[in-house]
Design a protein around this motif. Structure first.
Motif, short mmCIF file in Angstrom:
data_model
loop_
_atom_site.label_atom_id
_atom_site.label_comp_id
_atom_site.label_asym_id
_atom_site.label_seq_id
_atom_site.Cartn_x
_atom_site.Cartn_y
_atom_site.Cartn_z
N HIS A 19 76.09 -20.49 -19.25
CA HIS A 19 75.13 -21.09 -20.17
C HIS A 19 75.78 -21.42 -21.51
O HIS A 19 75.49 -22.45 -22.12
N TYR A 44 68.35 -23.52 -15.44
CA TYR A 44 69.36 -23.82 -16.46
C TYR A 44 68.72 -24.51 -17.67
O TYR A 44 69.13 -24.28 -18.80
N VAL A 47 67.00 -21.91 -20.04
CA VAL A 47 67.98 -21.15 -20.83
C VAL A 47 68.61 -22.05 -21.89
O VAL A 47 68.78 -21.64 -23.05
N ALA A 48 68.95 -23.28 -21.51
CA ALA A 48 69.56 -24.21 -22.46
C ALA A 48 68.61 -24.51 -23.61
O ALA A 48 69.04 -24.68 -24.76
#
Length: 247
Positions: A19, A44, A47-48
């Protein structure tokens, strides 16, 4: 430029490093090809978002090329129709050949007319999934070799790959791939769980190995060891024994 970085984890989850590199390269204005074999795009993306990066926006502007491995496997295994002239990058499920995956990476990162991205980056999470899906260790190592020639040498870009390892593992194929990649990496970030077990203030230690011997035979590799704690939006690093709980 031209660096091959290996992310390795043992007795812990090193995905926080993936990440970090994903958000780091996108913020830096690089063209990123993300071969995501472990999680979905939404995982993803969430989290990004916490790290201040929008993956959806990066895809729309052509900065991020995302291969969702889980979805592609289902489409291939359960007979979804492929688009004419666009074979699946995961064709090796039936052919045992990773050439289609390499072609996907090469085409994704080859600069097009008018591109203004700073440099190409290949990010793979996690390489061991290819072995679990039936690819041979030699095929996986060949795939990485050709990617290094194409991305690192020809395009002057970078490669970041995550692998899991365990000293007590009976998975000889995975350990063969991990050990081979360690010998060819420019930089190894090795996340390890604490030998003493779980601790709420220290989540693990990370060993940073700069492979100076890869460039000059007489040089010793530079090794640095830190401990870390993963928080909601960042990771705190400190020297062993110097966590906030101890001080």
């Amino acid at each position: 430029q031209g660096q091959f970085t290996l992310l390795r984890d043992t007795r812990t989850d090193g995905s926080f490093l993936v990440h970090h590199f994903l958000s780091f390269y996108l913020r830096a204005g690089c063209k990123v090809c993300f071969v995501a074999l472990l999680q979905s795009f939404s995982h993803y993306s969430i989290v990004a978002q916490k790290l201040g990066v929008s993956l959806a926006a990066a895809k729309e502007r052509g900065q991020l090329v995302f291969l969702e491995g889980l979805k592609s496997c289902l489409e291939l295994l359960f007979g979804e129709e492929e688009q004419p002239g666009q074979p699946s990058p995961l064709q090796f499920l039936s052919t045992r050949d990773l050439r289609a995956l390499f072609d996907f990476v090469r085409v994704s990162l080859t600069p097009a007319d008018g591109d203004s991205w700073k440099g190409p980056v290949l990010l793979v999470d996690d390489l061991g999934v290819l072995l679990s899906l039936g690819a041979a260790p030699v095929a996986v190592l060949d795939f990485i070799h050709y990617c290094r020639v194409s991305v690192c040498c020809q395009l002057k870009g970078n490669i970041v790959v995550l692998v899991h390892s365990n000293e007590d593992s009976e998975d000889e194929e995975n350990e063969l791939v991990v050990n081979s990649l360690c010998h060819h990496s420019d930089l190894i970030l090795w996340a390890e769980g604490l030998a003493t077990g779980f601790c709420k203030d220290v989540h693990g230690q990370i060993k940073i190995i700069k492979r100076l011997s890869l460039r000059q035979a007489a040089e010793q590799d530079l090794v640095q060891i830190y401990q870390y704690k993963i928080q909601d939006r960042n990771v705190t690093f400190f020297a062993p024994g110097l966590s906030a709980a101890v001080l």
